[in-house]
Design an enzyme around this catalytic site. Structure first.
Site, PDB file in Angstrom:
ATOM      1  N   GLU A  54       0.867  -1.273   0.074  1.00 20.46           N
ATOM      2  CA  GLU A  54      -0.063   0.150   0.012  1.00 20.46           C
ATOM      3  C   GLU A  54       0.928   1.160  -0.175  1.00 20.46           C
ATOM      4  O   GLU A  54       0.502   2.157  -0.674  1.00 20.46           O
ATOM      5  CB  GLU A  54      -0.979   0.119   1.255  1.00 20.46           C
ATOM      6  CG  GLU A  54      -1.722  -1.107   1.533  1.00 20.46           C
ATOM      7  CD  GLU A  54      -1.431  -2.183   2.371  1.00 20.46           C
ATOM      8  OE1 GLU A  54      -1.874  -2.484   3.369  1.00 20.46           O
ATOM      9  OE2 GLU A  54       0.121  -2.637   1.863  1.00 20.46           O
ATOM     10  N   ALA A 156      10.319 -37.832  -6.100  1.00 19.04           N
ATOM     11  CA  ALA A 156      10.538 -38.175  -7.545  1.00 19.04           C
ATOM     12  C   ALA A 156      10.477 -40.141  -7.586  1.00 19.04           C
ATOM     13  O   ALA A 156      11.486 -40.281  -6.823  1.00 19.04           O
ATOM     14  CB  ALA A 156      11.839 -37.935  -8.219  1.00 19.04           C
ATOM     15  N   ARG A 186      12.330 -24.586  -5.695  1.00 16.08           N
ATOM     16  CA  ARG A 186      12.673 -24.479  -4.357  1.00 16.08           C
ATOM     17  C   ARG A 186      13.073 -23.087  -4.016  1.00 16.08           C
ATOM     18  O   ARG A 186      12.956 -22.779  -2.786  1.00 16.08           O
ATOM     19  CB  ARG A 186      14.339 -25.032  -4.347  1.00 16.08           C
ATOM     20  CG  ARG A 186      14.379 -26.649  -4.429  1.00 16.08           C
ATOM     21  CD  ARG A 186      15.869 -26.989  -4.488  1.00 16.08           C
ATOM     22  NE  ARG A 186      15.884 -28.603  -4.453  1.00 16.08           N
ATOM     23  CZ  ARG A 186      17.009 -29.310  -4.423  1.00 16.08           C
ATOM     24  NH1 ARG A 186      18.160 -28.578  -4.587  1.00 16.08           N
ATOM     25  NH2 ARG A 186      17.014 -30.814  -4.434  1.00 16.08           N
ATOM     26  N   LEU A 206      21.693 -29.562  -2.340  1.00 14.36           N
ATOM     27  CA  LEU A 206      20.414 -28.867  -2.149  1.00 14.36           C
ATOM     28  C   LEU A 206      20.489 -27.772  -2.464  1.00 14.36           C
ATOM     29  O   LEU A 206      19.735 -26.823  -1.595  1.00 14.36           O
ATOM     30  CB  LEU A 206      20.055 -29.101  -0.356  1.00 14.36           C
ATOM     31  CG  LEU A 206      20.040 -30.572  -0.038  1.00 14.36           C
ATOM     32  CD1 LEU A 206      20.021 -30.745   1.479  1.00 14.36           C
ATOM     33  CD2 LEU A 206      19.132 -31.668  -0.824  1.00 14.36           C
ATOM     34  N   GLU A 294      12.413 -33.160   0.690  1.00  6.70           N
ATOM     35  CA  GLU A 294      12.691 -33.852  -0.563  1.00  6.70           C
ATOM     36  C   GLU A 294      13.352 -35.137  -0.176  1.00  6.70           C
ATOM     37  O   GLU A 294      14.033 -36.001  -1.083  1.00  6.70           O
ATOM     38  CB  GLU A 294      13.728 -32.877  -1.337  1.00  6.70           C
ATOM     39  CG  GLU A 294      13.025 -31.682  -1.843  1.00  6.70           C
ATOM     40  CD  GLU A 294      13.958 -31.150  -3.028  1.00  6.70           C
ATOM     41  OE1 GLU A 294      14.785 -31.811  -3.426  1.00  6.70           O
ATOM     42  OE2 GLU A 294      13.475 -29.960  -3.329  1.00  6.70           O
TER      43      GLU A 294
END
Length: 363
Positions: A54, A156, A186, A206, A294
């Site tokens: 705003e 997966a 990610r 990672l 994961e």
């Protein structure tokens, strides 16, 4: 035909999404100042500690804001946090009307902004595109209401539900396209979490491929068996290791070495294992509002067992691994009967090459 309120709120929503993955623990917020059918001010909340949407929009509109309409995806705040309350500035600007997408779920605000606007003689309409706006801020809504991070599980797996063979080999089950998409998402999260078995088996970095973001890495490791030279330490990203309290005479030899590379957080015991609910509460206290998990199957199964998962992203790949000793994507205790199975809703299917991505909300 799209009504004006929906048209402008949709523009504000798109502005909010420009900061996806950057505002935590704050929500995604976009705002527009509209006068005589023209947008004279645009803004979005770019990062926690930065000006709210705003304020950015009103700054851009300047004196022309007097008598205009403010469209904002989330109710203006009335409390002081990293920045002053927005409500005072909105009232002082001379805005005649405010269209609010959704009420702020934060108990510090939660309708107070609406009340103050009305008391100041400003016309207010609430609930334009509310469901779409709740969707983009689902992690904020859960975090602010429960003080537990929003948990997404990404897997997966082969068609038969395996994430590794009986020898532990898992490279690569999914396609290049699937892995590229998984790395991009990610960026939407504060942290990535894995169990220690994934670290020991795969030694992952990672890190997101397509970003310079220093993604927080969380390892669930009850015995502090994470190797001090693990790849995930290499990039310099912050690391947290969740573990059990050490007991006299049972100190872990490499605790001191790991403590030099990571923050070690001790949590409550639950049947000899890490109490994941306690772990998530302690992570939320650090203003971690959403986590992508994961692997591996043990950690994921335990999260499902404790009803801590909010969303799934399952890449199903056209392969069959087989074998009773192969690693399943969801282990843990599981349910006793089919009618107790965890229900999914709002399921969507998307294709990445030969892989299928199944995304859904849990429960």
């Amino acid at each position: 035909m799209i009504r004006p309120d929906e048209y402008y709120m949709n523009l504000a929503l798109k502005l909010a999404l420009k900061a996806r993955g950057k505002t935590s623990p704050n929500p995604l917020v976009g705002a527009l100042v509209v006068r005589d059918g023209k947008v004279i001010g645009r803004g979005f909340h770019a990062k926690a500690g930065f000006a709210h949407a705003e304020i950015v929009a009103l700054d851009q509109a300047g004196k022309k804001a007097k008598g205009a309409t403010l469209y904002v995806t989330l109710e203006p705040c009335t409390h002081t946090g990293r920045t002053p309350p927005c409500i005072d500035r909105v009232i002082a600007s001379g805005i005649k009307e405010v269209v609010v997408g959704m009420i702020d779920p934060n108990p510090l605000n939660n309708g107070k902004g609406i009340t103050l606007l009305k008391q100041s003689g400003i016309k207010v309409r609430v609930g334009v595109m509310e469901e779409q706006l709740k969707s983009i801020n689902e992690s904020f809504i859960k975090y602010i209401a429960t003080r537990i991070p929003f948990i997404t599980v990404k897997v997966a797996e082969s068609v038969d539900g395996r994430i590794a063979t009986r020898t532990g080999d898992s490279k690569w089950i999914s396609s290049d396209k699937s892995r590229a998409f998984a790395h991009r998402i990610r960026n939407d999260y504060d942290a990535i979490m894995v169990g220690v078995n994934t670290v020991l088996r795969d030694d992952p970095k990672l890190d997101p491929w397509f970003s310079q973001k220093k993604l927080l890495k969380i390892i669930v490791d009850s015995n502090l068996s994470t190797p001090e030279n693990a790849n995930l330490f290499a990039a310099g990203s912050p690391v947290i290791i969740i573990t059990l309290p050490s007991r006299p005479g049972q100190e872990t030899p490499n605790r001191e070495k790991l403590a030099a590379k990571a923050r070690i957080i001790e949590v409550k015991d639950r049947g000899g294992q890490i109490n994941l609910r306690d772990a998530l509460k302690k992570l939320a206290a650090l203003q971690i509002s959403n986590i992508i998990v994961e692997g591996g199957g043990t950690l994921i199964g335990s999260l499902f067992d404790e009803k801590l998962v909010d969303r799934i992203l399952f890449f199903i790949c056209p392969k069959i691994i087989g074998g009773k000793d192969a690693v399943s994507s969801v282990m843990g205790a599981g349910v006793k009967r089919v009618d107790q199975a965890i229900k999914l809703r709002e399921m969507k299917i998307r294709r990445f090459g030969e892989d299928l991505l199944v995304s859904a909300k849990v429960g």
